[in-house]
Design a protein around this motif. Sequence first.
Motif, PDB file in Angstrom:
ATOM      1  N   LEU A  40      32.588  10.315  -4.885  1.00 45.85           N
ATOM      2  CA  LEU A  40      31.173  10.651  -4.755  1.00 45.85           C
ATOM      3  C   LEU A  40      30.578  10.013  -3.503  1.00 45.85           C
ATOM      4  N   GLY A  41      31.458   9.644  -2.574  1.00 46.47           N
ATOM      5  CA  GLY A  41      30.977   9.022  -1.349  1.00 46.47           C
ATOM      6  C   GLY A  41      30.761   7.535  -1.483  1.00 46.47           C
ATOM      7  N   GLN A  42      31.521   6.883  -2.364  1.00 52.31           N
ATOM      8  CA  GLN A  42      31.347   5.451  -2.572  1.00 52.31           C
ATOM      9  C   GLN A  42      31.920   4.609  -1.441  1.00 52.31           C
ATOM     10  N   LEU A 188      24.474   8.453  -2.546  1.00 50.32           N
ATOM     11  CA  LEU A 188      23.026   8.270  -2.571  1.00 50.32           C
ATOM     12  C   LEU A 188      22.617   6.810  -2.514  1.00 50.32           C
ATOM     13  N   HIS A 189      23.367   5.935  -3.180  1.00 48.55           N
ATOM     14  CA  HIS A 189      22.903   4.539  -3.219  1.00 48.55           C
ATOM     15  C   HIS A 189      24.018   3.580  -3.585  1.00 48.55           C
ATOM     16  N   LEU A 247      24.521  15.811   5.601  1.00 55.30           N
ATOM     17  CA  LEU A 247      23.119  15.516   5.868  1.00 55.30           C
ATOM     18  C   LEU A 247      22.723  14.170   5.265  1.00 55.30           C
ATOM     19  N   LEU A 248      23.117  13.928   4.035  1.00 53.85           N
ATOM     20  CA  LEU A 248      22.757  12.653   3.406  1.00 53.85           C
ATOM     21  C   LEU A 248      23.455  11.497   4.113  1.00 53.85           C
ATOM     22  N   GLY A 284      18.261   8.388   0.911  1.00 56.78           N
ATOM     23  CA  GLY A 284      17.452   8.964  -0.154  1.00 56.78           C
ATOM     24  C   GLY A 284      15.987   8.605  -0.030  1.00 56.78           C
ATOM     25  N   THR A 285      15.699   7.382   0.416  1.00 63.22           N
ATOM     26  CA  THR A 285      14.309   6.970   0.608  1.00 63.22           C
ATOM     27  C   THR A 285      13.647   7.801   1.697  1.00 63.22           C
TER      28      THR A 285
END
Length: 407
Positions: A40-42, A188-189, A247-248, A284-285
Amino acid sequence: MASKVNRVVLAFSGGLDTSVILKWLQQTYDCEVVTFTADLGQGEELEPARQKALLMGVKPEHIFIDDLRDEFVRDYVFPMMRANAVYEGQYLLGTSIARPLIAKRQIEIARQVGADTVAHGATGKGNDQVRFELGYYALAPDIKVIAPWREWDLTSRTRLIEFAEQHQIPIPRDKRGEAPFSTDANLLHTSSEGKVLEDPWEEVPDYVYSRTVNPEDAPDTPEYITIDFEHGDPVGVNGEALGPAALLEKLNDYGRTHGIGRLDLVENRFVGMKSRGMYETPGGTILHLAHRGIEQLTLDRGATRLKDEMMPHYAALVYNGFWFSPEREMLQAGIDHSQKNVTGTVRMKLYKGSAWVVGRKADVKFNLYSTDIVTFEDDMGAYDQRDAEGFIKLNALRLRLLGRRDR
C-alpha cells in the motif's frame, strides 16, 4: 478456539508478530497457511516477506504479494477525500482507510485458494481488529476468523521472541530490541503510538517522525504548487497529469520537504478507550485543503453545508470499520453526486509546516463565483441592492415578534 480449520489466509508482513502467528497457526490449528502481503506504499521492501514465508513452509503458489497502491488511492483515499472526511476534527484517517482494502483482498484470495478462514495480527485492544473483521463478514458472511492476540498466551515481546527462537524463526539482530513505539504506514500516512508516546503530556521526540522534516528546519522560502481537479478528484500537479498513486507520492514529496501534515492527537477509539497517536499525512493534508479550495468556487452553499453535516458521520463510519455498510455507501452516493462540477485548479503555498490555498480557478461552466455580482465597484445592474431590504425584513420578522413579546 475456532472449529476445525482447513486453510487460512493470513495478513502477513514478515515481521516478528505475523511470523510467530504463521507458525502458531500451523501448530495450533494443524492447517495450511496462505500468506497475503499488501503493498500500500508503506515504503518497505516486501520480498523478504516472501522468503520468510517460504522458509516457514508456505507453498510458493500460496504466497501473495500484491501491489495495491493505485487501487488504494483511487478507490479508497480519493472517495474519502471527496467527503473531506476528518475524524474528531483533525485525523485524516490514514490507517482506517487502508483496512477495508486489505480485508477485501484477503477474502478474494480465500475464495481463490479455497480457504475457509482468514487471520490477522491486530490486538484485542485496538480498532484494527474491528475494521478487519467487519470487512470480512460484510464480504463473506460465513467466513471463519482467527485473531491470535485474543487467543494465545504470548502476551509480551519477550514471549514472542522466545517462541520464535524455540521454533527457529529468524529474527534480525536489530529487530530484537524493544521497539520504542509502534508504527503503521501506507501511501497516505504513517502513524506512531505506544511506549514513548503513551504519556500525552510529553512532547513527541524528534526520532519518531519519519515522513516529514522538522518544520523549523524546512526551507526558508515558500513553494507554490498547483493541483488540478476533475469531478472532485485530483488529476495533476503543476500541470502534469498523474495517476492516483503517483499523484499522492508527488504531494508526499512536497509535504515531506516543508514539514507538512504532523498531528499529535488523543483520540477516542471505537473499542472505548482513549489513545495518543502521532500521525504524519503530508500529501493528504495538502490534498484535503486543496479540495476544499476548489469546492469554494464550484459547490453550491446548500450542498456545501449538507456535506459538512454529513462529514462527521462519514468519518466515524470509516474510523469504526463500516466501509462496506449501506449507510456509508448511501453517503458516498450523495457526496459523489455533489462532485460532478468540482473541476478546476487550486494554487497552494507550502511553508514551514503549513499549507494554504492562495488561488483557485474554474472554467465558467463549473464556476459559481461571479466578479460581476460580488464587486464593490459599479456592477452595471447585475445586483439590485434594494432587494436586500425585503430579504432582511422577512428574516427579521420572528426576531421582531420575539422582541415585542419579551419587551
